[in-house]
Scaffold this motif. Sequence first.
Motif, PDB file in Angstrom:
ATOM      1  N   SER A   3       7.861   9.659  -6.870  1.00 34.79           N
ATOM      2  CA  SER A   3       6.986  10.333  -5.915  1.00 34.79           C
ATOM      3  C   SER A   3       5.607   9.678  -5.878  1.00 34.79           C
ATOM      4  O   SER A   3       5.043   9.437  -4.815  1.00 34.79           O
ATOM      5  CB  SER A   3       6.875  11.811  -6.286  1.00 34.79           C
ATOM      6  N   LEU A   4       5.083   9.383  -7.050  1.00 29.24           N
ATOM      7  CA  LEU A   4       3.781   8.729  -7.144  1.00 29.24           C
ATOM      8  C   LEU A   4       3.808   7.353  -6.484  1.00 29.24           C
ATOM      9  O   LEU A   4       2.934   7.020  -5.671  1.00 29.24           O
ATOM     10  CB  LEU A   4       3.384   8.588  -8.615  1.00 29.24           C
ATOM     11  N   ILE A   5       4.823   6.559  -6.799  1.00 21.87           N
ATOM     12  CA  ILE A   5       4.945   5.202  -6.244  1.00 21.87           C
ATOM     13  C   ILE A   5       5.053   5.250  -4.724  1.00 21.87           C
ATOM     14  O   ILE A   5       4.420   4.454  -4.025  1.00 21.87           O
ATOM     15  CB  ILE A   5       6.151   4.477  -6.880  1.00 21.87           C
ATOM     16  N   LEU A  13       1.700   5.609  -2.872  1.00 20.50           N
ATOM     17  CA  LEU A  13       0.667   4.588  -3.033  1.00 20.50           C
ATOM     18  C   LEU A  13       0.934   3.442  -2.064  1.00 20.50           C
ATOM     19  O   LEU A  13       2.082   3.104  -1.812  1.00 20.50           O
ATOM     20  CB  LEU A  13       0.674   4.031  -4.465  1.00 20.50           C
ATOM     21  N   ASN A  14      -0.139   2.856  -1.552  1.00 20.96           N
ATOM     22  CA  ASN A  14       0.056   1.649  -0.762  1.00 20.96           C
ATOM     23  C   ASN A  14       0.109   0.470  -1.730  1.00 20.96           C
ATOM     24  O   ASN A  14      -0.213   0.619  -2.913  1.00 20.96           O
ATOM     25  CB  ASN A  14      -1.045   1.507   0.307  1.00 20.96           C
ATOM     26  N   PRO A  15       0.533  -0.709  -1.269  1.00 21.90           N
ATOM     27  CA  PRO A  15       0.678  -1.853  -2.192  1.00 21.90           C
ATOM     28  C   PRO A  15      -0.579  -2.182  -2.996  1.00 21.90           C
ATOM     29  O   PRO A  15      -0.494  -2.525  -4.170  1.00 21.90           O
ATOM     30  CB  PRO A  15       1.076  -3.010  -1.280  1.00 21.90           C
ATOM     31  N   ASN A  16      -1.748  -2.070  -2.384  1.00 22.93           N
ATOM     32  CA  ASN A  16      -2.991  -2.351  -3.114  1.00 22.93           C
ATOM     33  C   ASN A  16      -3.233  -1.328  -4.213  1.00 22.93           C
ATOM     34  O   ASN A  16      -3.613  -1.676  -5.325  1.00 22.93           O
ATOM     35  CB  ASN A  16      -4.193  -2.389  -2.157  1.00 22.93           C
ATOM     36  N   GLN A  17      -3.013  -0.063  -3.892  1.00 18.10           N
ATOM     37  CA  GLN A  17      -3.178   0.983  -4.895  1.00 18.10           C
ATOM     38  C   GLN A  17      -2.159   0.823  -6.010  1.00 18.10           C
ATOM     39  O   GLN A  17      -2.483   1.047  -7.175  1.00 18.10           O
ATOM     40  CB  GLN A  17      -3.003   2.371  -4.264  1.00 18.10           C
TER      41      GLN A  17
END
Length: 144
Positions: free
Chosen positions: A34-36, A39-43
């Motif tokens: 869920s967390l992944i 997130l966007n790729p940078n985050q």
Amino acid sequence: MLIISGYFLYKNAQNATEEALRMQAIGITVTLNSLIQNLNPNQLQTEGSIIMSQMLIDERWEGIAFLSLYDIEGKVVLHSNPLLIGKQFKEIKDLFELPTPYYHRVILGTGEEVFVSDTRITFLNTPHMLRVALHQYPAEGLLR
């Protein structure tokens, strides 16, 4: 009769230990996935490993040995040990062929055997393998 009873009691405790490890791994996997996904790729690059590292020291997540995310080539995308990001693990490639979650045990470089759950997830339309490795000693308390 007492020996047979003791044997079955031990086997039931052993099964309960295995089930406890699986349930803990599933809970952690769902939370991390869920967390992944949020997130966007940078985050993911800047915050992902920090979050994984913090989970290791948070008492609510007791028993985690390590957490990692691999791409389809076996390259570490995220790891609770940031020094391992970018390293290649060829054996991970074979896991993409197996049904997941795939539960097994791995012996770490320290000699400790850990319980591992490997689950295929999709991030940015690309398959990844999310690995949750758990210390066995908290759950093995059921056997004592």
